[in-house]
Scaffold this active site. Structure first.
Site, PDB file in Angstrom:
ATOM      1  N   ALA A   1       0.833  -1.204   0.000  1.00  0.00           N
ATOM      2  CA  ALA A   1       0.000   0.000   0.000  1.00  0.00           C
ATOM      3  C   ALA A   1       0.869   1.257   0.000  1.00  0.00           C
ATOM      4  CB  ALA A   1      -0.918  -0.010   1.219  1.00  0.00           C
TER       5      ALA A   1
ATOM      6  N   TYR B   1      10.906   3.055  -0.157  1.00  0.00           N
ATOM      7  CA  TYR B   1      10.199   1.763  -0.153  1.00  0.00           C
ATOM      8  C   TYR B   1       9.055   1.704  -1.177  1.00  0.00           C
ATOM      9  CZ  TYR B   1       7.514  -2.141   1.854  1.00  0.00           C
ATOM     10  OH  TYR B   1       6.815  -3.303   2.043  1.00  0.00           O
TER      11      TYR B   1
ATOM     12  N   LYS C   1       8.575  -0.505  -4.826  1.00  0.00           N
ATOM     13  CA  LYS C   1       7.449  -1.403  -5.091  1.00  0.00           C
ATOM     14  C   LYS C   1       6.780  -1.051  -6.418  1.00  0.00           C
ATOM     15  CE  LYS C   1       7.543  -4.001  -1.383  1.00  0.00           C
ATOM     16  NZ  LYS C   1       8.086  -5.357  -1.524  1.00  0.00           N
TER      17      LYS C   1
ATOM     18  N   GLU D   1       9.889  -4.101  13.548  1.00  0.00           N
ATOM     19  CA  GLU D   1       8.510  -4.512  13.827  1.00  0.00           C
ATOM     20  C   GLU D   1       7.515  -3.413  13.467  1.00  0.00           C
ATOM     21  OE1 GLU D   1      10.869  -3.816  15.868  1.00  0.00           O
ATOM     22  OE2 GLU D   1      10.190  -2.799  17.674  1.00  0.00           O
TER      23      GLU D   1
ATOM     24  N   ARG E   1      -5.250   3.203  10.042  1.00  0.00           N
ATOM     25  CA  ARG E   1      -4.771   2.126   9.151  1.00  0.00           C
ATOM     26  C   ARG E   1      -5.795   1.000   9.168  1.00  0.00           C
ATOM     27  NH1 ARG E   1      -1.546   5.543   8.617  1.00  0.00           N
ATOM     28  NH2 ARG E   1       0.722   5.464   8.519  1.00  0.00           N
TER      29      ARG E   1
HETATM   30  P1  NAD Z   1      10.146  -9.882   6.455  1.00  0.00           P
HETATM   31  O1  NAD Z   1      11.167  -8.825   6.698  1.00  0.00           O
HETATM   32  O2  NAD Z   1       9.668 -10.675   7.610  1.00  0.00           O
HETATM   33  O3  NAD Z   1      10.637 -10.880   5.314  1.00  0.00           O
HETATM   34  C1  NAD Z   1      11.433 -10.460   4.218  1.00  0.00           C
HETATM   35  C2  NAD Z   1      12.598 -11.411   4.130  1.00  0.00           C
HETATM   36  O4  NAD Z   1      13.382 -11.086   2.963  1.00  0.00           O
HETATM   37  C3  NAD Z   1      13.551 -11.331   5.325  1.00  0.00           C
HETATM   38  O5  NAD Z   1      13.588 -12.574   6.011  1.00  0.00           O
HETATM   39  C4  NAD Z   1      14.886 -10.967   4.715  1.00  0.00           C
HETATM   40  O6  NAD Z   1      15.984 -11.617   5.333  1.00  0.00           O
HETATM   41  C5  NAD Z   1      14.714 -11.421   3.283  1.00  0.00           C
HETATM   42  N1  NAD Z   1      15.652 -10.734   2.371  1.00  0.00           N
HETATM   43  C6  NAD Z   1      15.990  -9.418   2.382  1.00  0.00           C
HETATM   44  N2  NAD Z   1      16.909  -9.192   1.442  1.00  0.00           N
HETATM   45  C7  NAD Z   1      17.158 -10.381   0.829  1.00  0.00           C
HETATM   46  C8  NAD Z   1      18.035 -10.781  -0.204  1.00  0.00           C
HETATM   47  N3  NAD Z   1      18.845  -9.895  -0.811  1.00  0.00           N
HETATM   48  N4  NAD Z   1      18.049 -12.086  -0.587  1.00  0.00           N
HETATM   49  C9  NAD Z   1      17.252 -12.996   0.040  1.00  0.00           C
HETATM   50  N5  NAD Z   1      16.406 -12.666   1.041  1.00  0.00           N
HETATM   51  C10 NAD Z   1      16.356 -11.374   1.419  1.00  0.00           C
HETATM   52  O7  NAD Z   1       8.908  -9.131   5.743  1.00  0.00           O
HETATM   53  P2  NAD Z   1       7.437  -9.622   5.472  1.00  0.00           P
HETATM   54  O8  NAD Z   1       6.552  -8.854   6.364  1.00  0.00           O
HETATM   55  O9  NAD Z   1       7.391 -11.085   5.454  1.00  0.00           O
HETATM   56  O10 NAD Z   1       7.212  -9.061   3.995  1.00  0.00           O
HETATM   57  C11 NAD Z   1       7.336  -9.879   2.845  1.00  0.00           C
HETATM   58  C12 NAD Z   1       7.102  -9.050   1.602  1.00  0.00           C
HETATM   59  O11 NAD Z   1       5.815  -8.427   1.666  1.00  0.00           O
HETATM   60  C13 NAD Z   1       8.109  -7.930   1.404  1.00  0.00           C
HETATM   61  O12 NAD Z   1       8.377  -7.776   0.037  1.00  0.00           O
HETATM   62  C14 NAD Z   1       7.366  -6.715   1.903  1.00  0.00           C
HETATM   63  O13 NAD Z   1       7.831  -5.522   1.330  1.00  0.00           O
HETATM   64  C15 NAD Z   1       5.948  -7.029   1.486  1.00  0.00           C
HETATM   65  N6  NAD Z   1       4.966  -6.321   2.314  1.00  0.00           N
HETATM   66  C16 NAD Z   1       4.780  -6.659   3.606  1.00  0.00           C
HETATM   67  C17 NAD Z   1       3.858  -5.973   4.365  1.00  0.00           C
HETATM   68  C18 NAD Z   1       3.614  -6.315   5.814  1.00  0.00           C
HETATM   69  O14 NAD Z   1       2.760  -5.685   6.428  1.00  0.00           O
HETATM   70  N7  NAD Z   1       4.300  -7.281   6.389  1.00  0.00           N
HETATM   71  C19 NAD Z   1       3.128  -4.914   3.809  1.00  0.00           C
HETATM   72  C20 NAD Z   1       3.351  -4.590   2.486  1.00  0.00           C
HETATM   73  C21 NAD Z   1       4.261  -5.300   1.734  1.00  0.00           C
END
Ligand code: NAD
Length: 347
Positions: free
Chosen positions: A132, A162, A166, A204, A235
């Site tokens: 988002a 960020y 995206k 977090e 939110r």
């Molecule tokens: P997270 O940080 O728990 O997981 C992301 C993982 O990617 C991490 O474990 C990290 O070690 C790994 N990573 C980072 N760089 C890397 C690399 N170069 N090679 C391999 N691994 C790598 O985050 P999440 O909450 O699980 O989010 C997952 C995806 O969803 C992300 O792309 C995030 O931007 C997107 N997203 C999440 C949310 C949310 O609320 N959690 C919201 C919008 C978008």
């Protein structure tokens, strides 16, 4: 509606190879467990973190620790895959994305290499986890701002760093479909929360941070809670079980090829009211101290679910109170384990 009640035509054999990147993190780890529990036997999970630091290690899932921002590693990771789910990104809550824009932008390397490698390898379907934060920030300046619909990403004025990463990665995915015929699917997540996610350390997000602060206050006898911003920010928050089901539905819907779609709830809440909800779950009342200089993100953001309801006849439906109670219980256990010197999810 839960997964067993829904029929999803995945066009996927149980032994087709599925790649999940970022699987050492929150959403990727949950999706690996989800597909494993559905009986898929060949899941390759990849993350940059050492295996010992993964949030979940699912038995029977191939786990690799490698940096996907390097082209050769991306090429090796997608070898022989039928589906690729890309969750790998350097990210966190507002405390991270407002301070580390370069790290956020550099995640562009991951998707750029992965989508190219997937196309070259003949992968059938590719999923990208957008956010988002890709939406125009001018539309989010008011806590009562209208919910965001998919077309609101343009004209573009995304979250600096960020959000722009995206948006550009979405465009990559759309053009790999338009020009090269790689089937891509794109979901814009709205604040996913739940057990097995980041709950301390600076990355977090608000739901986990608030749970942890309330648990900490109760444990230490502190009567005060610090809130980032003035508490009026609004939110919507989406529970992890809804998120993984939504990913499955979006990835396997022919009407959603190369078409970004919201994946979130439309249950809007202010940060102040979220704190009240967590206080009620924890059966405690705390004095509030507002840190107006802390990162707080946009004033208001909600998900308009008109499109997802029309195309999937479904939307995330776990009530926030239910999801937060589960999240609180999990963090409380993690907190106790950590205090007792046991290993917890992020150690
Ligand atoms: P997270 O940080 O728990 O997981 C992301 C993982 O990617 C991490 O474990 C990290 O070690 C790994 N990573 C980072 N760089 C890397 C690399 N170069 N090679 C391999 N691994 C790598 O985050 P999440 O909450 O699980 O989010 C997952 C995806 O969803 C992300 O792309 C995030 O931007 C997107 N997203 C999440 C949310 C949310 O609320 N959690 C919201 C919008 C978008």
């Amino acid at each position: 509606m839960t997964q067993p009640e829904m029929h999803i035509d995945r066009k996927l054999a149980k032994d087709d190879l599925i790649l999940i990147t970022g699987a050492g993190g929150f959403i990727g780890g949950a999706l690996a467990r989800y597909f494993h529990d559905l009986g898929y036997t060949r899941i390759r999970a990849v993350d940059r973190k050492p295996l010992a630091e993964w949030y979940q290690r699912v038995p029977g899932v191939e786990c690799l620790s490698t940096d996907l921002s390097e082209k050769e590693n991306a090429v090796r990771a997608v070898e022989a895959t039928v589906e690729v789910y890309n969750f790998a990104a350097d990210m966190g809550g507002m405390g991270f994305i407002e301070r580390f824009r370069v790290e956020c932008l550099r995640s562009i390397l991951i998707n750029t290499h992965l989508v190219e490698a997937a196309w070259r390898a003949g992968t059938e379907r590719y999923f990208f986890s957008s956010s988002a934060c890709a939406y125009n920030t001018d539309l989010q300046k008011d806590p009562g701002a209208r919910a965001l619909k998919e077309s609101d990403a343009y004209p573009a004025m995304a979250e600096r760093g960020y959000g722009w990463e995206k948006l550009i990665s979405e465009i990559f995915c759309q053009e790999y479909w338009a020009e090269r015929g790689l089937e891509t699917h794109i979901a814009r997540f709205h604040n996913i929360y739940g057990p097995d996610g980041t709950w301390f350390g600076g990355r977090e997000k608000a739901p986990a941070a608030i749970c942890r602060k309330v648990i900490e206050a109760k444990d230490t006898g502190n009567t005060e809670i610090e809130i980032w911003g003035d508490g009026t920010q609004t939110r919507s928050f989406c529970f992890i079980d809804d998120c993984v089901l939504g990913i499955d539905l979006i990835m396997h819907c022919d009407k959603l090829i190369a078409t970004p779609i919201n994946l979130g709830t439309s249950e809007l809440i202010s940060i102040d009211d979220l704190v009240t909800m967590v206080e009620q779950i924890g059966a405690v009342k705390l004095a509030r101290k507002y840190d107006l200089d802390a990162p707080k993100g946009v004033a208001g953001r909600n998900s308009d679910n008109t499109f997802i309801k029309s195309v999937l006849s479904w939307e995330p439906d776990t009530p926030l109170r239910v999801g937060m109670a589960k999240t609180y219980a999990w963090i409380e256990q993690q907190y106790r384990d950590r205090k007792a010197g046991k290993r917890v999810v992020q150690d």
